[in-house]
Design an enzyme around this catalytic site. Sequence first.
Site, PDB file in Angstrom:
ATOM      1  N   HIS A 101      27.180 -12.656  47.582  1.00 36.53           N
ATOM      2  CA  HIS A 101      25.900 -13.161  48.094  1.00 36.53           C
ATOM      3  C   HIS A 101      24.958 -13.258  46.894  1.00 36.53           C
ATOM      4  CE1 HIS A 101      22.025 -12.853  50.223  1.00 36.53           C
ATOM      5  NE2 HIS A 101      22.660 -13.175  51.337  1.00 36.53           N
ATOM      6  N   ASP A 153      28.228  -3.742  47.440  1.00 38.41           N
ATOM      7  CA  ASP A 153      27.265  -4.390  48.335  1.00 38.41           C
ATOM      8  C   ASP A 153      27.858  -4.278  49.734  1.00 38.41           C
ATOM      9  OD1 ASP A 153      25.975  -6.121  50.002  1.00 38.41           O
ATOM     10  OD2 ASP A 153      26.024  -7.846  48.659  1.00 38.41           O
ATOM     11  N   GLN A 162      27.624  -6.257  54.683  1.00 38.01           N
ATOM     12  CA  GLN A 162      28.531  -6.579  55.798  1.00 38.01           C
ATOM     13  C   GLN A 162      29.523  -5.447  56.040  1.00 38.01           C
ATOM     14  OE1 GLN A 162      27.970  -9.248  57.596  1.00 38.01           O
ATOM     15  NE2 GLN A 162      26.509 -10.216  56.204  1.00 38.01           N
ATOM     16  N   LYS A 201      21.309  -5.680  59.854  1.00 37.54           N
ATOM     17  CA  LYS A 201      22.637  -6.192  60.230  1.00 37.54           C
ATOM     18  C   LYS A 201      23.404  -5.134  61.031  1.00 37.54           C
ATOM     19  CE  LYS A 201      22.695  -8.882  56.021  1.00 37.54           C
ATOM     20  NZ  LYS A 201      22.550 -10.297  56.350  1.00 37.54           N
ATOM     21  N   CYS A 248      23.836 -18.318  51.453  1.00 36.76           N
ATOM     22  CA  CYS A 248      23.329 -17.580  50.274  1.00 36.76           C
ATOM     23  C   CYS A 248      24.477 -17.157  49.361  1.00 36.76           C
ATOM     24  CB  CYS A 248      22.511 -16.360  50.676  1.00 36.76           C
ATOM     25  SG  CYS A 248      21.028 -16.789  51.540  1.00 36.76           S
TER      26      CYS A 248
HETATM   27  N1  PMP Z   1      24.866  -9.060  50.587  1.00 37.16           N
HETATM   28  C1  PMP Z   1      25.565  -9.543  51.615  1.00 37.16           C
HETATM   29  C2  PMP Z   1      27.067  -9.502  51.584  1.00 37.16           C
HETATM   30  C3  PMP Z   1      24.878 -10.058  52.720  1.00 37.16           C
HETATM   31  O1  PMP Z   1      25.563 -10.534  53.762  1.00 37.16           O
HETATM   32  C4  PMP Z   1      23.466 -10.063  52.717  1.00 37.16           C
HETATM   33  C5  PMP Z   1      22.688 -10.671  53.874  1.00 37.16           C
HETATM   34  N2  PMP Z   1      23.189 -11.888  54.343  1.00 37.16           N
HETATM   35  C6  PMP Z   1      22.795  -9.531  51.620  1.00 37.16           C
HETATM   36  C7  PMP Z   1      23.533  -9.034  50.574  1.00 37.16           C
HETATM   37  C8  PMP Z   1      21.311  -9.464  51.564  1.00 37.16           C
HETATM   38  O2  PMP Z   1      20.816  -8.635  52.575  1.00 37.16           O
HETATM   39  P1  PMP Z   1      19.275  -8.584  52.941  1.00 37.16           P
HETATM   40  O3  PMP Z   1      18.827 -10.000  53.127  1.00 37.16           O
HETATM   41  O4  PMP Z   1      19.232  -7.795  54.206  1.00 37.16           O
HETATM   42  O5  PMP Z   1      18.582  -7.907  51.820  1.00 37.16           O
END
Ligand code: PMP
Length: 407
Positions: free
Chosen positions: A124, A201, A204, A227, A365
Site C-alpha cells: 500500500h 504492515d 489487513q 478495519k 492505493c
Molecule cells: N496498509 C494496508 C495494507 C492497507 O490496506 C491500508 C488501508 N487500506 C493501509 C496500510 C493504510 O491504513 P490507514 O488508511 O488506516 O492508515
Amino acid sequence: MNPFDIQKIRADFPILDREVYGNKLVYLDNAATAQKPQVVIDAIVDYYTWNNSNIHRGVHYLSQIATSAYEDARETIRAYINAKEKYEVIFTKGTTDAINLLAYSFGEKYIHAGDEIIVSALEHHSNLVPWQILCQRKQAKLKIVPVNDKGEFIFEEFEKLLSSKTKLVAVAHISNALGSINPIKKIIKKAHERNIPVMIDGAQGIVHSAVDVQELDCDFYAFSGHKLYAPMGVGVLYGKEQYLEEMPPYQMGGEMVDQVSYQHTTYNRLPFKFEAGTPNVEAVLGLNAAINYIKGIGIEQIYRHENELLKYATNKLKKIEGIRIIGEADQKAGVVSFLIGEIHPYDAGTIIDHFGIAIRTGHHCAQPIIDHFKIPGTIRASFAMYNNFDEIDLLINAVKQVKKMFE
Ligand code: PMP
C-alpha cells in the site's frame, strides 16, 4: 467456543439494515473500512455521555476513570497481539500514522547514506511512500521484492536483496489490493539471520488472522482500528522495547515530555514518549470494545467464514465468461480483485453501486502492483465476518448485469 452465528452477528451491525437506492445494503468494501457493531458505537456514546475528560493529567474523578479505561484498552491490545510489555503498544491515528512515526523515528536513529530498506511490490502507498521519502532524505536506497504473476512475494528474490547494507525490511502481512498473504514468518526469520529488523504492515493482516508478535518475532507491527470494526482515527504501532527505547520521539508537545525548561527538555517513558498531545480517547475505547467483540466470536472462526466466502465468490466469478481474477496467490485472504472483460473498473463499479452493493474500484492505493499487471485498476470485493453467501450471489448477479449492458 460458540458456533459461528451469522444471523446474530449481522444483527449486531445496525448499518446492515439500511437501504441504498431502494436495495438492502450489501457492503463488500471491508478492506477500505469495516462497519461497526453496536458495542463499539455504544463505547463511544458512553464515553461522551458519562466519562469525557482528558487523560493522564487530571486528578479529578472523570480524568481518572477515562485514564484507566484508556490504559485498560492498551492492556487488551497487548494481550490480543501477545506483546511482552504494555508499553510496547503505541497508540497512533492509524497504520499510516504508525508507519510515518517509524519512518521518521527509526530513520533518524538507524538510517544513513548508502543504507538500504526493502519493501515488496505489493505494498500500500502507506508502506511505500514514507520509506521512499526517508531514503531520499538520508540518501539511502529503496529495494523492491518483485511478485510473480499470481501476485505472490518471490522469496528467492528477497533473499538476493538482503545484504550488509540492509537496515530494515518493511512488508505487508496481507495485500489490500490482491489479498495475497505474505510469508512473514519466513521473511522475519531470514532477515533476523542477518540481524535486520522487520516491520509488518498489518492493516489487513490483523483483520483476518490471529497475530502473536512474540511468536512472529517481528520488530514492529502496525495496524488501524477502523478495519478491525473499531472507530476511525486510532491505530497501533507495536515495537520491541529495545528499538522504541533508542528511537527519538516523532512529535513534540504535551504528554511526551518529562521535564521542560527553556533550555532543555527530557522525554517521558514509553509508551508516552510517542504519544504527544491529547489522543483519540473514544476511538481507543471503541477499539477495546471491538477487540473484545472479536474475541467473543473467535478470529479463527471469522477467518474460516471469510475464506469460505472468498472461495465461493472466486468460483462463481470464474464461471462468468470474460472475468479475469487479478491475484491468485495460493495463500490468500479476504479480497477478490477482478476485471470484467475490457470494461473499465470505474464504469463497472458505478453500475454495481446502483444495486446497493459497495465494492471498491481503482488502484486501491497500491499503484505499483496495478501497474505490474498493466491494467487500469481492479474491481475489489472484500469480505468481513458479517457478509453472507446471498450477498455474493447479489454481487454475481450485478456483475452479469454489467456484462449484459456493455455487450
Ligand atoms: N496498509 C494496508 C495494507 C492497507 O490496506 C491500508 C488501508 N487500506 C493501509 C496500510 C493504510 O491504513 P490507514 O488508511 O488506516 O492508515
